[in-house]
Every structure is written in C-alpha cells, then in structure tokens.
Scaffold this motif. Structure first.
Motif, PDB file in Angstrom:
ATOM      1  N   LEU A  45      18.754  36.385  24.180  1.00 43.58           N
ATOM      2  CA  LEU A  45      17.905  35.213  24.426  1.00 43.58           C
ATOM      3  C   LEU A  45      16.655  35.265  23.548  1.00 43.58           C
ATOM      4  O   LEU A  45      16.265  34.252  22.954  1.00 43.58           O
ATOM      5  CB  LEU A  45      17.520  35.148  25.900  1.00 43.58           C
ATOM      6  N   GLN A  48      17.638  34.491  19.999  1.00 43.80           N
ATOM      7  CA  GLN A  48      18.002  33.090  19.807  1.00 43.80           C
ATOM      8  C   GLN A  48      16.763  32.198  19.687  1.00 43.80           C
ATOM      9  O   GLN A  48      16.665  31.368  18.806  1.00 43.80           O
ATOM     10  CB  GLN A  48      18.873  32.608  20.980  1.00 43.80           C
ATOM     11  N   PHE A  49      15.816  32.361  20.611  1.00 49.15           N
ATOM     12  CA  PHE A  49      14.649  31.474  20.640  1.00 49.15           C
ATOM     13  C   PHE A  49      13.439  32.060  19.940  1.00 49.15           C
ATOM     14  O   PHE A  49      12.414  31.386  19.820  1.00 49.15           O
ATOM     15  CB  PHE A  49      14.306  31.123  22.089  1.00 49.15           C
ATOM     16  N   GLU A  50      13.514  33.312  19.505  1.00 45.65           N
ATOM     17  CA  GLU A  50      12.453  34.010  18.788  1.00 45.65           C
ATOM     18  C   GLU A  50      11.165  34.123  19.581  1.00 45.65           C
ATOM     19  O   GLU A  50      10.099  34.355  19.026  1.00 45.65           O
ATOM     20  CB  GLU A  50      12.190  33.349  17.428  1.00 45.65           C
ATOM     21  N   THR A  51      11.248  33.943  20.895  1.00 40.31           N
ATOM     22  CA  THR A  51      10.104  34.116  21.781  1.00 40.31           C
ATOM     23  C   THR A  51      10.616  34.245  23.203  1.00 40.31           C
ATOM     24  O   THR A  51      11.718  33.799  23.510  1.00 40.31           O
ATOM     25  CB  THR A  51       9.119  32.941  21.676  1.00 40.31           C
TER      26      THR A  51
END
Length: 114
Positions: A45, A48-51
């Motif tokens: 996760l 994927q979202f880089e945060t």
C-alpha cells in the motif's frame, strides 16, 4: 494438509493434540504468517500510493474492510477479494452519485447483520 491442521487447531485444539499436532507451534506459526501478510499488504500500500496517512490506519477503514469481507464471504480466498472489489467499486460509484455514500454502506451493514 497444513490448512486442515490449522483449522483443526483453531476449532478443536484438544482433538488436534490427540491426533499428534503440536497445537502451540501451529498457532504461533499462523499468527506469524498473518502478521507477515498484513505487513506485506501495508508495504505494498505504501509503495502504491507513495505515502501512508492516518486514514489508512483508522478504525473506520478497518470496519469497512471487515464489513466487506463478510459481505463477500469469509470462508475462502475469493470472498474477501470479492468484498474488496465491492468496497472499491461501491465507494467510488456511490460517492459519484451522492455525498451520503456512508448512509448506503450503513444500510448494507444493517442488511448483513439482519
């Protein structure tokens, strides 16, 4: 056989011990595998979202995931996958129609409970 042994240890530990299964090591292994898979999911996760925000760790998100796991069916692997797909599609489609999408998720929760 491994999954059957885990189910036997979960459902009837005395009988599983009588059949020769080591109950505590199997429970420990299942706990460790569950934690490892949860950690892998969290890492994917974050990639994927880089945060990672506080919303990803909230109880609201956990409740939604549990609800849609039960909606999809918790007996096998396909049920939670179906529930996750319904969660994503439902929140995206319903939130596109109305800002009160939480009301419809609550109604679905009531339908599942009833």
């Amino acid at each position: 056989p491994f999954g059957r042994a885990l189910a036997a240890v979960r459902e009837q530990p005395q009988r599983a011990a009588g059949l020769g299964h080591a109950v505590q090591p199997l429970r420990w292994l299942a706990f460790t595998l569950a934690g490892a898979l949860a950690g892998l999911g969290g890492a994917l996760l974050a990639l994927q979202f880089e945060t990672v925000t506080a919303e990803a760790l909230s109880s609201h998100r956990s409740g939604l995931l549990l609800l849609f796991t039960f909606v999809g069916g918790a007996a096998g692997l396909a049920g939670p996958l179906l529930g996750a797909a319904l969660l994503v599609l439902g929140t995206v489609w319903i939130s596109a129609w109305t800002p009160a999408w939480g009301l419809y998720v609550g109604l679905l929760f009531l339908a599942v409970v009833m």
